[in-house]
Design an enzyme around this catalytic site. Structure first.
Site, PDB file in Angstrom:
ATOM      1  N   ASN A 118       4.219   7.637   2.387  1.00  0.00           N
ATOM      2  CA  ASN A 118       4.769   8.723   1.629  1.00  0.00           C
ATOM      3  C   ASN A 118       3.924  10.072   1.790  1.00  0.00           C
ATOM      4  O   ASN A 118       4.579  11.008   1.421  1.00  0.00           O
ATOM      5  CB  ASN A 118       4.878   8.255   0.071  1.00  0.00           C
ATOM      6  CG  ASN A 118       5.484   9.454  -0.717  1.00  0.00           C
ATOM      7  OD1 ASN A 118       6.229  10.104  -0.765  1.00  0.00           O
ATOM      8  ND2 ASN A 118       4.447   9.683  -1.461  1.00  0.00           N
ATOM      9  N   LYS A 155       9.538  15.953  10.053  1.00  0.00           N
ATOM     10  CA  LYS A 155      10.137  15.105   9.521  1.00  0.00           C
ATOM     11  C   LYS A 155      11.221  14.435  10.525  1.00  0.00           C
ATOM     12  O   LYS A 155      11.645  13.415  10.513  1.00  0.00           O
ATOM     13  CB  LYS A 155      10.864  15.426   8.219  1.00  0.00           C
ATOM     14  CG  LYS A 155      10.076  15.859   7.132  1.00  0.00           C
ATOM     15  CD  LYS A 155       9.379  14.542   6.885  1.00  0.00           C
ATOM     16  CE  LYS A 155       8.388  14.660   5.373  1.00  0.00           C
ATOM     17  NZ  LYS A 155       7.465  13.621   5.189  1.00  0.00           N
ATOM     18  N   TYR A 170       7.521  21.865   8.677  1.00  0.00           N
ATOM     19  CA  TYR A 170       7.950  20.559   7.784  1.00  0.00           C
ATOM     20  C   TYR A 170       9.188  19.919   8.485  1.00  0.00           C
ATOM     21  O   TYR A 170       9.176  18.715   8.758  1.00  0.00           O
ATOM     22  CB  TYR A 170       8.199  21.086   6.472  1.00  0.00           C
ATOM     23  CG  TYR A 170       8.670  19.935   5.505  1.00  0.00           C
ATOM     24  CD1 TYR A 170       7.643  19.132   5.166  1.00  0.00           C
ATOM     25  CD2 TYR A 170       9.903  19.910   4.924  1.00  0.00           C
ATOM     26  CE1 TYR A 170       8.009  18.115   4.459  1.00  0.00           C
ATOM     27  CE2 TYR A 170      10.309  18.871   4.300  1.00  0.00           C
ATOM     28  CZ  TYR A 170       9.323  17.821   3.912  1.00  0.00           C
ATOM     29  OH  TYR A 170       9.827  16.987   2.886  1.00  0.00           O
ATOM     30  N   LEU A 220       0.897  -1.235   0.055  1.00  0.00           N
ATOM     31  CA  LEU A 220      -0.072   0.044   0.034  1.00  0.00           C
ATOM     32  C   LEU A 220       1.011   1.300  -0.047  1.00  0.00           C
ATOM     33  O   LEU A 220       1.796   1.310   0.815  1.00  0.00           O
ATOM     34  CB  LEU A 220      -0.850  -0.173   1.262  1.00  0.00           C
ATOM     35  CG  LEU A 220      -2.109   1.335   1.362  1.00  0.00           C
ATOM     36  CD1 LEU A 220      -3.356   0.671   1.970  1.00  0.00           C
ATOM     37  CD2 LEU A 220      -1.402   2.394   2.104  1.00  0.00           C
ATOM     38  N   ASP A 273      -8.531  11.310   1.795  1.00  0.00           N
ATOM     39  CA  ASP A 273      -7.992  12.561   2.414  1.00  0.00           C
ATOM     40  C   ASP A 273      -7.386  12.263   4.024  1.00  0.00           C
ATOM     41  O   ASP A 273      -8.178  12.014   4.888  1.00  0.00           O
ATOM     42  CB  ASP A 273      -8.593  13.875   2.466  1.00  0.00           C
ATOM     43  CG  ASP A 273      -8.046  15.073   3.301  1.00  0.00           C
ATOM     44  OD1 ASP A 273      -6.907  14.823   3.637  1.00  0.00           O
ATOM     45  OD2 ASP A 273      -8.625  16.039   2.899  1.00  0.00           O
TER      46      ASP A 273
END
Length: 269
Positions: free
Chosen positions: A96, A165, A161, A17, A71
């Site tokens: 991802n 991460k 961001y 997936l 979503d």
């Protein structure tokens, strides 16, 4: 009774997936895994783009490609994907889906920043949790969490961001230790600048970024899957990116913040 010489042994196909599969690194993962004879479930917000990719993959590689528009920042839609993962014998999960925002944090839309955290952190965490019990019970499976080189140091003008991460990388490293001996492997994929739609969506001015700093999505995926087969926990694709990480790790953190801030001002809108 001996088998007839003409009989064929059925080999079960693996299943993966991929989230954020409609473009960029996610689409590259889908293409490569279809080539490697995986059946796929591809997830993204826009059904039309998923259907187009699925049709191309079926035509070129055969196999099963299931389309799941969702979503992942929307809690009910995220729960649907979680349940599917929990109920499916997945061999590989590619987390991802993600996006970034650029600009001085005090001037950014706080609702958008929260949405970024829900996608980059909350959705990834919940989907990983949905996949792991089944993988552990089957003593096999892999999860690739797409992080970023931005997570290795503070990222001024890209603050949320970079922080998301950093979470992804740390979270994946912790899971790696928890999963020792289970047969399940995890990877934090930490690419640098990659030619995808990401920069345009984030509003990043890429005109000052030299051409040698860029990689293609396909080359990032090649590096990731090769590293996964080798059991490599942290995958930094590209020789230039690895050299940069070696250099920055030797520099005082206060200096890397200053340099990152200077670069951030140049790419921020």
């Amino acid at each position: 009774m001996a088998k007839s010489p003409s009989s064929k042994t059925h080999v079960a196909r693996k299943r993966a997936l991929v989230t954020g599969a409609s473009a960029g690194i996610g689409a590259a993962f889908a293409r490569r895994l279809a080539h490697e004879h995986y059946d796929l479930i591809i997830v993204a917000r826009v059904r039309e783009r998923l259907e187009e990719l699925a049709a191309a993959l079926r035509a070129e590689h055969g196999g099963e490609v299931e389309v799941l528009p969702a979503d992942l920042t929307d809690a009910p839609e995220l729960r649907i994907v979680e349940k599917l993962i929990a109920d499916t014998n997945l061999d590989l999960l590619i987390n991802n889906a993600g996006f970034g925002t650029v600009g001085a944090f005090a001037q950014l839309d706080v609702a958008k920043e929260e949405e970024e955290i829900r996608l980059n952190v909350v959705a990834l965490t919940r989907l990983t949790r949905a996949a792991l019990p089944g993988m552990i019970a089957r003593h096999r499976g892999g999860i690739i969490n797409v992080s970023s080189m931005a997570g290795f140091q503070p990222a001024p003008y890209n603050a949320t961001y970079g922080a998301t991460k950093a979470f992804v990388t740390s979270f994946t490293e912790a899971l790696h230790e928890e999963l020792r001996g289970t047969g399940v492997v995890v990877q934090a994929l930490c690419p640098g600048f990659t030619r995808t739609e990401f920069q345009a969506r984030a509003g990043v001015d890429v005109s000052n970024i030299p051409s040698f700093a860029w990689m293609t999505a396909d080359s990032v995926v090649d590096a990731s899957l090769s590293a996964l087969r080798s059991g490599e926990l942290i995958c930094i694709p590209g020789l230039a990116n690895r050299a940069l990480m070696t250099l920055t790790s030797a520099i005082p953190r206060s200096l890397t913040r200053r340099v990152a801030g200077s670069l951030g001002r140049r790419v921020a809108p």
